[in-house]
Design a protein around this motif. Structure first.
Motif: not given
Length: 304
Positions: A42-58
């Motif tokens: 997951l760390r590699r997949a997230r690297s350099g990628r903008p973090v989308p704003r959370a829309e809900r809590v599950v």
């Protein structure tokens, strides 16, 4: 499926150091558990990628089945106290999924759903239910979210969801401050990080599983896979694994979850592990429930 063992603390240090010095390649040669491999993926997949704003809590809620308890009505009453706490949230952007063999009585609200569970494997099935909940999350259409595994007898502060959105943490949240209440005596303790006055006090996340809300990006398959692997562990592993995944968890300034002990059907009681928590309440008591006016104001305690 049994609970995954915790990684020893010295080994955690070695894995973190290996990742910092040599990245995923060196860390993987140290020897990793499935959860640690999923965290680094997951760390590699997230690297350099903008973090989308959370829309809900599950909220992912594994519920013990009727065949495993002595009083199913008491279990469903506790669950509905938890759900009343969600229905009373000051911010309505939440969902709750309850996984159990039998559909319990649930409030009539589209945000609350039941996930059927029919795995007949004997033994404690909490971890398999959490796995099923994470698998359902991976298959679900929906936007970015904060995902929090939540025990079916814990109580959320009425502003828990609102605080998540107002702080907007890109990695998620860790509950360091929370209340622990002994239902049998009415005594309440504050769980929080130790300080000079209370050097032996414990933070809430070391005592209760309803303690971490992680940012989930459904566009990344690695995100749900990591949540699944992480929730196979005891909650004391959550901060370490989140950090390994590059998810920096923020704390709340106020106690945001209330953990009720000794009500008769606690998960910990069924495992014989409540005694030290009862002693914790006695040692770090802040008073009796009836004398703490903030509790009924912030938590759904009417029927607890």
């Amino acid at each position: 499926m049994a609970q995954a063992p915790a990684t020893p603390k010295m080994r955690r240090l070695a894995i973190r150091a290996a990742r910092a010095v040599g990245g995923y390649g060196l860390a993987s040669r140290v020897g990793l558990q499935a959860s640690e491999t999923a965290a680094l993926a997951l760390r590699r997949a997230r690297s350099g990628r903008p973090v989308p704003r959370a829309e809900r809590v599950v909220f992912l809620i594994p519920l013990v089945g009727p065949a495993q308890v002595g009083d199913w009505d008491a279990v469903t009453d506790r669950l509905n106290a938890t759900l009343r706490g969600l229905l009373a949230q000051s911010d309505a952007r939440w969902q709750a999924v309850i996984c159990c063999q039998q559909r319990p009585p649930l409030p009539d609200d589209d945000r609350i759903t039941h996930l059927s569970f029919d795995d007949p494997t004997p033994g404690n099935d909490k971890w398999r239910k959490l796995g099923a909940l994470c698998d359902a999350l991976a298959a679900q259409d929906g936007g970015p979210a904060y995902v929090m595994s939540f025990d079916a007898d814990d109580l959320p502060h009425r502003d828990l969801v609102a605080r998540m959105f107002s702080q907007g943490a890109p990695g998620g949240y860790l509950v360091e401050r929370g209340y622990v209440m002994d239902h049998a005596t009415g005594e309440v303790a504050l769980a929080a990080a130790p300080d000079t006055r209370e050097p032996l006090r414990k933070p809430f996340w070391k005592l209760c599983g309803s303690c971490a809300a992680l940012h989930h990006d459904p566009a990344l398959p690695e995100s749900a896979a990591f949540l699944r692997a992480m929730t196979m562990h005891e909650h004391r592993m959550f901060p370490y694994l989140a950090g390994l995944a590059g998810l920096r968890l923020q704390s709340f300034a106020d106690p945001m979850v209330l953990y009720v002990l000794n009500h008769g059907e606690n998960f910990g009681a069924r495992r014989g592990r409540v005694g030290f928590k009862t002693r914790f309440v006695r040692r770090f008591s802040i008073g009796q429930r009836k004398d703490l006016s903030e509790l009924p104001r912030d938590f759904p305690l009417d029927d607890v």
